[in-house]
Design a protein around this motif. Structure first.
Motif, short mmCIF file in Angstrom:
data_model
loop_
_atom_site.label_atom_id
_atom_site.label_comp_id
_atom_site.label_asym_id
_atom_site.label_seq_id
_atom_site.Cartn_x
_atom_site.Cartn_y
_atom_site.Cartn_z
N GLY A 1 0.78 -1.23 0.00
CA GLY A 1 0.00 0.00 0.00
C GLY A 1 0.81 1.28 0.00
N GLU A 2 0.11 2.35 0.30
CA GLU A 2 0.68 3.68 0.52
C GLU A 2 -0.36 4.46 1.33
N GLY A 3 0.12 5.26 2.27
CA GLY A 3 -0.79 6.04 3.09
C GLY A 3 -1.23 7.32 2.43
N ALA A 4 -0.58 7.69 1.34
CA ALA A 4 -0.95 8.88 0.58
C ALA A 4 -0.39 8.72 -0.83
N HIS A 5 -1.12 9.24 -1.80
CA HIS A 5 -0.60 9.26 -3.17
C HIS A 5 0.52 10.30 -3.29
N LEU B 1 0.95 8.94 -14.57
CA LEU B 1 2.36 9.32 -14.47
C LEU B 1 2.67 9.84 -13.08
N GLY B 2 1.77 10.67 -12.53
CA GLY B 2 2.01 11.20 -11.19
C GLY B 2 1.94 10.14 -10.12
N MET B 3 1.02 9.18 -10.27
CA MET B 3 0.85 8.13 -9.25
C MET B 3 1.92 7.05 -9.34
N PHE B 4 2.31 6.68 -10.57
CA PHE B 4 3.17 5.51 -10.74
C PHE B 4 4.39 5.75 -11.61
N VAL C 1 2.70 16.16 4.44
CA VAL C 1 2.43 15.11 3.47
C VAL C 1 1.83 15.74 2.22
N PRO C 2 2.15 15.23 1.03
CA PRO C 2 1.47 15.72 -0.18
C PRO C 2 -0.02 15.40 -0.13
N GLU C 3 -0.83 16.38 -0.51
CA GLU C 3 -2.27 16.20 -0.49
C GLU C 3 -2.89 16.86 -1.71
N MET C 4 -4.03 16.33 -2.15
CA MET C 4 -4.73 16.85 -3.31
C MET C 4 -5.58 18.04 -2.92
N SER C 5 -5.55 19.07 -3.76
CA SER C 5 -6.34 20.28 -3.54
C SER C 5 -7.10 20.59 -4.82
N VAL C 6 -8.43 20.67 -4.73
CA VAL C 6 -9.25 20.89 -5.92
C VAL C 6 -8.86 22.19 -6.59
N ARG D 1 -5.68 3.12 14.77
CA ARG D 1 -5.71 4.22 13.80
C ARG D 1 -4.38 4.35 13.08
N MET D 2 -4.47 4.90 11.86
CA MET D 2 -3.29 5.12 11.03
C MET D 2 -3.58 6.29 10.10
N ARG D 3 -2.53 7.03 9.78
CA ARG D 3 -2.69 8.16 8.86
C ARG D 3 -3.16 7.68 7.48
N SER D 4 -4.00 8.51 6.86
CA SER D 4 -4.49 8.24 5.51
C SER D 4 -4.64 9.56 4.79
N GLN D 5 -3.82 9.78 3.76
CA GLN D 5 -3.71 11.12 3.16
C GLN D 5 -3.39 12.12 4.28
#
Length: 415
Positions: free
Chosen positions: A42-46, A105-108, A327-332, A382-386
């Motif tokens: 897995g990964e806890g964040a993209h 490309l960004g994910m993989f 952590v990197p996070e998605m922003s609309v 509990r665990m971090r997710s994004q």
């Protein structure tokens, strides 16, 4: 919680470098996965560079030391098919951008580039299977091959197929953040007609299998059926994601995607041959065995929940998380981004009590790269997710977790 946790069940890893020659520090993983047929990584964040490096290193270990034969990724089957010749050495390295699109490309991107390098000199290059809906959440990647097949075996329904293609062609975008709202702009009657037509094509294709196979072959039929099933699920998820973005989403609705992903893993397994073992690379929240909940509210039944139900101990899961404060996070970002969002570093709250991150930090292991065996060892919940926290009994959700001290932006991200 056992007093010897986590130190007695945690290995400090020597490096994140997937090309480092020595893999012995990962040997504890062998006892965790045992004889599993499918192992989720897995990964806890993209979009996190450290997770990409750790995944590549785990892939090497699982392939070289444990005999895993196949790699499945969180992307569409047509995307995987387009990339596989490149992974085997065709073309030039920059061709990946054209073959994969910006989100894949960004994910993989870095993982795929590493796989291409890893394949150099291998008599049997590692190929990937796409077990997800298209990362664009659009219909044409799967409907175009279906239309070609039906044109061969059932030309009398050409008008129905053409109408579906016309409507599908209006749904475009680089990710669900673009394509789902675009679907939402269609006239409701057209939305419903698309769903009904896809259902009609799917029902007819299943009923006429003997005729279709007699006019082609079983493999071509099976592939077309899989593509059409993918399109039907994509259509459902366009509606579900549009509802989610507008605040009207039904609880658990995104489980439809994860149920499809689990079925897709099984579909590929059935065709991989005796002895096949699969490394399944996807987000923690897709591979975990327990329902995905945030603050006690159900988000989805994940792919891993269905795989654990069907495969039992033949399915094992290695999560990834971090102890960093960002952590990197998605922003609309509807303007200027081909995928409908940008990625930026956001500040995280300190690891919460009851989390694996705080437990490792309190044990003096937060500054190291670690592999922790979670099986029946702990009541961590509990665990971090994004940039959030998922709450679930970790020893039930995951078999192990890799934790990194940093979580930096993957340099291949261009949005």
């Amino acid at each position: 919680m056992a007093s010897d946790f986590p130190s007695a069940h945690t290995a400090v890893l020597n490096t994140l470098d997937p090309d480092a020659p020595v893999l012995d520090d990962l040997e504890p993983l062998r006892g965790i996965i045992e004889d599993a047929q499918v192992v989720g990584v897995g990964e806890g964040a993209h979009f996190v560079r450290e997770f990409t490096l750790a995944r590549a290193r785990l892939l090497r270990f699982l392939i070289e030391r444990c005999g895993f034969t196949h790699v499945a990724l969180e992307l569409g089957s047509t995307q995987a098919a387009a990339v596989n010749p490149w992974l085997a050495g065709d073309g030039e390295e920059p061709d990946l951008h054209r073959l994969s699109g910006p989100l894949t490309l960004g994910m993989f991107g870095e993982l795929l580039r590493w796989l291409r390098r890893y394949n150099v000199g291998r008599t049997q290059p590692i190929q990937i299977a796409g077990i997800d809906l298209p990362n664009t959440l659009t219909l044409l990647p799967d409907l175009d091959p279906v239309a070609d097949y039906l044109g061969l075996v059932d030309p009398d329904i050409g008008d129905l197929v053409a109408g579906v293609l016309r409507t599908a062609g209006e749904i475009t975008g680089g990710s669900a953040a673009v394509s789902a709202p675009r679907w939402g702009t269609l006239d409701p009657a057209l939305q419903d007609s698309l769903t009904a037509s896809l259902a009609r094509l799917s029902t007819r294709l299943r009923a006429l299998e003997p005729i279709y196979v007699s006019r082609s072959d079983q493999r071509s039929y099976d592939t077309a059926r899989h593509h059409l099933d993918t399109a039907c699920h994509t259509d459902y998820m366009l509606r579900a994601m549009n509802d989610l973005f507008s605040g009207a989403g039904a609880p658990g609705d995104t489980s439809v995607r994860d149920h499809f992903m689990a079925a897709s893993v099984q579909w590929h397994l059935a065709r991989a041959g005796t002895g096949a073992r699969v490394v399944l690379v996807a987000h923690n929240n897709h591979i975990q065995k327990t329902p995905v909940t945030f603050d006690g509210h159900l988000a989805a039944l994940p792919m891993g929940h269905y795989l654990a139900r069907d495969l039992g101990r033949q399915y094992r899961v290695v999560a990834m998380t971090h102890t960093a404060d960002q952590v990197p996070e998605m922003s609309v970002s509807p303007e200027g981004s081909p995928v409908g969002f940008t990625v930026e570093l956001v500040t995280m709250d300190a690891p919460a009590p009851g989390s694996v991150e705080k437990t490792l930090t309190d044990a003096g292991l937060g500054g190291a790269v670690t592999l922790t065996d979670l099986r029946s060892r702990t009541s961590l919940d509990r665990m971090r997710s994004q940039s959030a926290v998922v709450d679930t009994p970790l020893h039930q959700a995951f078999d192990a977790v890799v934790c990194t001290p940093t979580a930096t932006l993957d340099p291949t991200v261009s949005f």
